[in-house]
Write a protein that holds these residues in place. Structure first.
Motif, PDB file in Angstrom:
ATOM      1  N   UNK A  98       0.807  -1.214   0.000  1.00  0.00           N
ATOM      2  CA  UNK A  98       0.000   0.000   0.000  1.00  0.00           C
ATOM      3  C   UNK A  98       0.847   1.273   0.000  1.00  0.00           C
ATOM      4  N   UNK A  99       2.163   1.124  -0.127  1.00  0.00           N
ATOM      5  CA  UNK A  99       3.058   2.288  -0.129  1.00  0.00           C
ATOM      6  C   UNK A  99       3.574   2.549  -1.543  1.00  0.00           C
ATOM      7  N   UNK A 100       3.957   3.805  -1.800  1.00  0.00           N
ATOM      8  CA  UNK A 100       4.645   4.153  -3.045  1.00  0.00           C
ATOM      9  C   UNK A 100       6.088   3.686  -2.949  1.00  0.00           C
ATOM     10  N   UNK A 101       6.524   2.906  -3.938  1.00  0.00           N
ATOM     11  CA  UNK A 101       7.894   2.386  -3.933  1.00  0.00           C
ATOM     12  C   UNK A 101       8.540   2.682  -5.280  1.00  0.00           C
ATOM     13  N   UNK A 102       9.376   3.720  -5.400  1.00  0.00           N
ATOM     14  CA  UNK A 102      10.118   3.946  -6.650  1.00  0.00           C
ATOM     15  C   UNK A 102      10.933   2.700  -6.985  1.00  0.00           C
ATOM     16  N   UNK A 103      10.874   2.272  -8.233  1.00  0.00           N
ATOM     17  CA  UNK A 103      11.480   0.998  -8.631  1.00  0.00           C
ATOM     18  C   UNK A 103      12.632   1.224  -9.596  1.00  0.00           C
ATOM     19  N   UNK A 104      13.531   0.259  -9.604  1.00  0.00           N
ATOM     20  CA  UNK A 104      14.664   0.297 -10.534  1.00  0.00           C
ATOM     21  C   UNK A 104      14.485  -0.792 -11.575  1.00  0.00           C
ATOM     22  N   UNK A 105      14.809  -0.440 -12.812  1.00  0.00           N
ATOM     23  CA  UNK A 105      14.822  -1.420 -13.898  1.00  0.00           C
ATOM     24  C   UNK A 105      16.282  -1.784 -14.171  1.00  0.00           C
ATOM     25  N   UNK A 132      17.292   6.343  -5.116  1.00  0.00           N
ATOM     26  CA  UNK A 132      17.718   6.875  -3.820  1.00  0.00           C
ATOM     27  C   UNK A 132      17.351   8.351  -3.682  1.00  0.00           C
ATOM     28  N   UNK A 133      17.578   9.133  -4.737  1.00  0.00           N
ATOM     29  CA  UNK A 133      17.254  10.553  -4.667  1.00  0.00           C
ATOM     30  C   UNK A 133      15.763  10.766  -4.437  1.00  0.00           C
ATOM     31  N   UNK A 134      14.934   9.953  -5.104  1.00  0.00           N
ATOM     32  CA  UNK A 134      13.485  10.064  -4.913  1.00  0.00           C
ATOM     33  C   UNK A 134      13.100   9.740  -3.476  1.00  0.00           C
ATOM     34  N   UNK A 135      13.705   8.687  -2.916  1.00  0.00           N
ATOM     35  CA  UNK A 135      13.383   8.286  -1.547  1.00  0.00           C
ATOM     36  C   UNK A 135      13.862   9.348  -0.554  1.00  0.00           C
ATOM     37  N   UNK A 136      15.050   9.885  -0.770  1.00  0.00           N
ATOM     38  CA  UNK A 136      15.560  10.930   0.119  1.00  0.00           C
ATOM     39  C   UNK A 136      14.660  12.169   0.127  1.00  0.00           C
ATOM     40  N   UNK A 137      13.984  12.416  -0.998  1.00  0.00           N
ATOM     41  CA  UNK A 137      13.091  13.574  -1.098  1.00  0.00           C
ATOM     42  C   UNK A 137      11.661  13.233  -0.687  1.00  0.00           C
ATOM     43  N   UNK A 138      11.483  12.099  -0.004  1.00  0.00           N
ATOM     44  CA  UNK A 138      10.185  11.781   0.554  1.00  0.00           C
ATOM     45  C   UNK A 138       9.168  11.259  -0.438  1.00  0.00           C
ATOM     46  N   UNK A 139       9.641  10.717  -1.579  1.00  0.00           N
ATOM     47  CA  UNK A 139       8.721  10.270  -2.618  1.00  0.00           C
ATOM     48  C   UNK A 139       8.326   8.802  -2.503  1.00  0.00           C
TER      49      UNK A 139
END
Length: 332
Positions: free
Chosen positions: A188-195, A231-238
């Protein structure tokens, strides 16, 4: 064809009487030795070695060729030692390829220590970010630092450190969206993903607790080609990310990332390895740099052990062989 490598493999195979024994001498696979020696024979248009169940025997052409090649290769070894030995003062460039997360967090801050020991060596640091390694990746590079499972590429592989994948987000994100209590809550969380460069979107997070393995297919509105962008997205609270602990240790230490669910061990944590060409085993500068890398990672690995738990014992995950789609769609 790499003619010099083929010649080294041929001489080793002739001296050892076996492709397998020659492969062990260079820390490569027997098929890699067989392939290059066969290519050398095709280029020359003659058979150099007779193959049988009893081993390898030089042909007449092979014996003549060996007599001419062996002294030349020995001269090359002497030339290498003159340039790279401990007493050498010749300037040179060492080309290093490393993942951006590792370079930024650990390698670049430690490089001044290396420079003090080798003031005449210029470091050409290049960005590489892959889980697999292909021969083209090694062209023009002296040392590759791989995060993942390099596979059967014809390079010597030296383990540097184990990792533990940790799930984390910024403190701001957790305050806004709540901290997950179970692995399944991540759905149920937003998780930026890597390809991965030639693989799937890494959306399957598999972890183990108390001997029980569970997995969750995570989703997010952002997919990136680089783990550094995630990582940058996660550090910025995304959103929530999953990273090798050594590569984000400084962000956790400084309170920029907050790990959760640490009682769950990651079941597919990628190792860190150094890769280099077989002939570089005689290159003192390359070997010293590989030892330097291990020395940089060892204390961070120990700190991560204390903070997050011991390194899990893992093998290459099922999704690793996929070349498209999503990791969650791999047969299991």
């Amino acid at each position: 064809m790499d003619k010099l490598r083929a010649l080294n493999y041929f001489v080793a195979a002739a001296e050892e009487g076996s492709f397998s024994a020659a492969a062990r001498r260079f820390d490569v696979s027997a098929p890699a030795v067989t392939k290059l020696v066969s290519a050398l024979e095709r280029e020359l248009g003659v058979k150099l070695l007779d193959r049988s169940t009893q081993g390898l025997v030089l042909t007449a052409h092979g014996a003549q060729y060996l007599e001419r090649c062996a002294p030349l290769l020995a001269q090359l070894v002497d030339a290498d030692r003159a340039l790279t030995g401990p007493g050498s003062r010749r300037s040179r460039t060492l080309v290093v390829g490393a993942p951006p997360l590792l370079s930024r967090a650990l390698l670049v801050p430690a490089l001044p220590q290396w420079h003090e020991r080798h003031p005449r060596v210029h470091i050409d640091l290049r960005t590489v970010d892959f889980l697999t390694v292909k021969p083209a990746d090694a062209r023009g590079v002296d040392v590759l630092v791989a995060l993942g499972w390099p596979g059967s590429v014809d390079l010597v592989q030296r383990p540097l450190a184990k990792s533990r994948l940790i799930i984390c987000a910024s403190p701001l994100y957790w305050r806004r969206h709540g901290v997950p209590r179970q692995l399944a809550d991540l759905a149920s969380h937003d998780c930026p993903l890597v390809r991965s460069p030639e693989g799937p979107v890494l959306d399957l997070w598999r972890h183990t607790r108390d001997g029980v393995t569970d997995e969750v297919a995570v989703r997010g509105w952002l997919t990136c080609a680089s783990r550094d962008d995630v990582l940058q997205a996660v550090l910025h609270g995304q959103g929530v990310g999953r990273f090798a602990d050594l590569s984000v240790w400084s962000f956790v230490r400084d309170g920029l990332l907050q790990p959760v669910l640490l009682d769950w061990e990651s079941s597919d944590s990628p190792p860190f390895s150094a890769l280099f060409r077989p002939e570089a085993r005689r290159d003192a500068v390359v070997q010293d740099f590989v030892s330097f890398l291990a020395g940089v990672l060892a204390p961070v690995e120990a700190r991560c052990d204390e903070a997050f738990g011991a390194r899990p014992s893992v093998s290459r995950p099922d999704w690793y062989t996929r070349r498209q789609g999503r990791a969650s769609q791999a047969p299991r």
